[in-house]
Each structure stands twice: as structure tokens, then as C-alpha cells.
Design a protein around this motif. Structure first.
Motif, short mmCIF file in Angstrom:
data_model
loop_
_atom_site.label_atom_id
_atom_site.label_comp_id
_atom_site.label_asym_id
_atom_site.label_seq_id
_atom_site.Cartn_x
_atom_site.Cartn_y
_atom_site.Cartn_z
N UNK A 56 0.83 -1.20 0.00
CA UNK A 56 0.00 0.00 0.00
C UNK A 56 0.87 1.26 0.00
N UNK A 57 1.96 1.22 0.74
CA UNK A 57 2.89 2.34 0.71
C UNK A 57 3.39 2.57 -0.72
N UNK A 58 3.68 1.50 -1.43
CA UNK A 58 4.15 1.61 -2.81
C UNK A 58 3.12 2.30 -3.69
N UNK A 59 1.86 1.97 -3.50
CA UNK A 59 0.80 2.63 -4.27
C UNK A 59 0.79 4.13 -3.98
N UNK A 60 0.97 4.48 -2.73
CA UNK A 60 0.87 5.88 -2.32
C UNK A 60 2.03 6.74 -2.81
N UNK A 61 3.04 6.13 -3.37
CA UNK A 61 4.11 6.92 -3.98
C UNK A 61 3.59 7.72 -5.17
N UNK A 62 2.45 7.34 -5.70
CA UNK A 62 1.84 8.06 -6.83
C UNK A 62 0.79 9.06 -6.38
N UNK A 63 0.74 9.35 -5.11
CA UNK A 63 -0.21 10.33 -4.58
C UNK A 63 0.12 11.71 -5.18
N UNK A 64 -0.88 12.55 -5.30
CA UNK A 64 -0.70 13.88 -5.88
C UNK A 64 -0.17 14.91 -4.87
N UNK A 75 9.02 6.64 5.30
CA UNK A 75 8.57 5.39 5.93
C UNK A 75 9.14 4.18 5.20
N UNK A 76 9.09 4.22 3.88
CA UNK A 76 9.60 3.08 3.11
C UNK A 76 11.11 2.93 3.30
N UNK A 77 11.81 4.04 3.47
CA UNK A 77 13.25 3.97 3.69
C UNK A 77 13.56 3.24 4.99
N UNK A 78 12.74 3.47 6.02
CA UNK A 78 12.99 2.79 7.30
C UNK A 78 12.70 1.29 7.21
N UNK A 79 11.82 0.91 6.30
CA UNK A 79 11.46 -0.51 6.13
C UNK A 79 12.32 -1.22 5.09
N UNK A 87 11.55 -6.62 -3.78
CA UNK A 87 10.89 -5.40 -3.31
C UNK A 87 11.87 -4.24 -3.24
N UNK A 88 13.09 -4.52 -2.79
CA UNK A 88 14.11 -3.47 -2.74
C UNK A 88 14.45 -2.97 -4.13
N UNK A 89 14.56 -3.90 -5.08
CA UNK A 89 14.87 -3.50 -6.45
C UNK A 89 13.72 -2.68 -7.03
N UNK A 90 12.49 -3.08 -6.77
CA UNK A 90 11.33 -2.32 -7.23
C UNK A 90 11.31 -0.91 -6.66
N UNK A 91 11.66 -0.78 -5.40
CA UNK A 91 11.71 0.53 -4.75
C UNK A 91 12.79 1.40 -5.38
N UNK A 92 13.97 0.82 -5.61
CA UNK A 92 15.05 1.58 -6.25
C UNK A 92 14.63 2.03 -7.65
N UNK A 93 13.94 1.17 -8.37
CA UNK A 93 13.47 1.53 -9.71
C UNK A 93 12.47 2.69 -9.65
N UNK A 94 11.57 2.62 -8.68
CA UNK A 94 10.59 3.69 -8.51
C UNK A 94 11.30 4.99 -8.14
N UNK A 95 12.28 4.92 -7.25
CA UNK A 95 13.05 6.11 -6.88
C UNK A 95 13.76 6.70 -8.09
N UNK A 109 14.42 15.63 -5.19
CA UNK A 109 15.66 15.66 -4.40
C UNK A 109 15.74 14.50 -3.41
N UNK A 110 14.63 14.22 -2.74
CA UNK A 110 14.64 13.12 -1.78
C UNK A 110 14.88 11.79 -2.50
N UNK A 111 14.25 11.60 -3.64
CA UNK A 111 14.45 10.37 -4.40
C UNK A 111 15.92 10.22 -4.80
#
Length: 118
Positions: A56-64, A75-79, A87-95, A109-111
Motif C-alpha cells: 500500500x505504501x508503494x501505491x501511495x508513492x503516486x499520490x498527488x 517510511x519506506x526507507x525505514x522498512x 521489493x528493494x529493487x522495485x523501490x530503487x526503480x521507482x526512486x 531531491x529526496x528520491x
């Protein structure tokens, strides 16, 4: 005995243990990728706060709302270290995508900073 344990777990989960919460998550899933996603995500976060599950956190990365996206990223960084390699690779790709395409400079900048630290 299992039924009692399940009911006790729901009690400790508060709002997140209710059927309404499950419905809200299902609605968020269905709205993902549509024009209604921002509205549904905002209502979900107002009602239940930031979710605890990675999907669900991953979905919310597309929030406006950039502030909510920044909160989700933190939050995702702490997890991150507790997630599977996929999952880690997917997160890096999204970043990586966010670092190139995010319209809000703070999100971009945060990404970029997170990519360097992972």
C-alpha cells in the motif's frame, strides 16, 4: 482458539482491523492509475493514516500531494532493509523514475538522495 486470537488481533489494530478498512484498501487498489486515485488516497490517509504494509505504501508513492509522498518515502526507507530483494529493487526503480520525473522539487531531491544511500 484461533478465532479468539484473530478477534484479539483486530482489537489491537484499532480502525485498521475493521471491515471498513479492508474496503478502503480495496477501493484504493481499484482507483490506482485512475483520475480518482488522488481523491481516494487522500480520504484513505485522512481516515486511517499512513499504512504499515509495503504494498500500500508503494501505491501511495503516486499520490498527488508531495508532502504525503515525502512521508511515504521516509517510511519506506525505514522498512527498506527488511524487504525482499525484489521489493528493494522495485523501490530503487521507482526512486530512479521519481528522481527523473517528479514535478515537485523536494520529491525529486529526496528520491535522488535515497538512491545514493541505498
Amino acid at each position: 482458539m484461533k478465532r479468539y486470537r484473530k478477534e484479539a488481533d483486530k482489537l489491537f489494530m484499532g480502525k485498521k482491523g475493521t471491515r471498513e478498512y479492508q474496503k478502503a484498501q480495496e477501493e484504493l487498489d481499484r482507483a490506482y492509475g485512475t483520475e480518482r486515485f488522488g481523491e481516494i488516497a487522500r480520504a484513505y490517509l485522512d481516515q486511517y493514516g499512513l499504512p504499515e504494509d509495503w504494498r500500500t505504501l508503494s501505491l501511495l508513492l503516486d499520490h498527488t500531494d508531495p508532502e504525503k509522498v515525502l512521508e511515504v518515502l521516509r517510511t519506506m526507507r525505514t522498512l527498506y532493509e527488511t524487504r525482499s530483494a525484489a521489493e528493494r529493487q522495485g523501490f530503487r526503480s521507482k526512486l530512479d523514475i521519481m528522481a527523473m520525473t517528479a514535478s515537485h522539487p523536494e520529491v525529486r531531491e529526496m528520491a535522488e538522495e535515497m538512491l545514493k544511500s541505498l
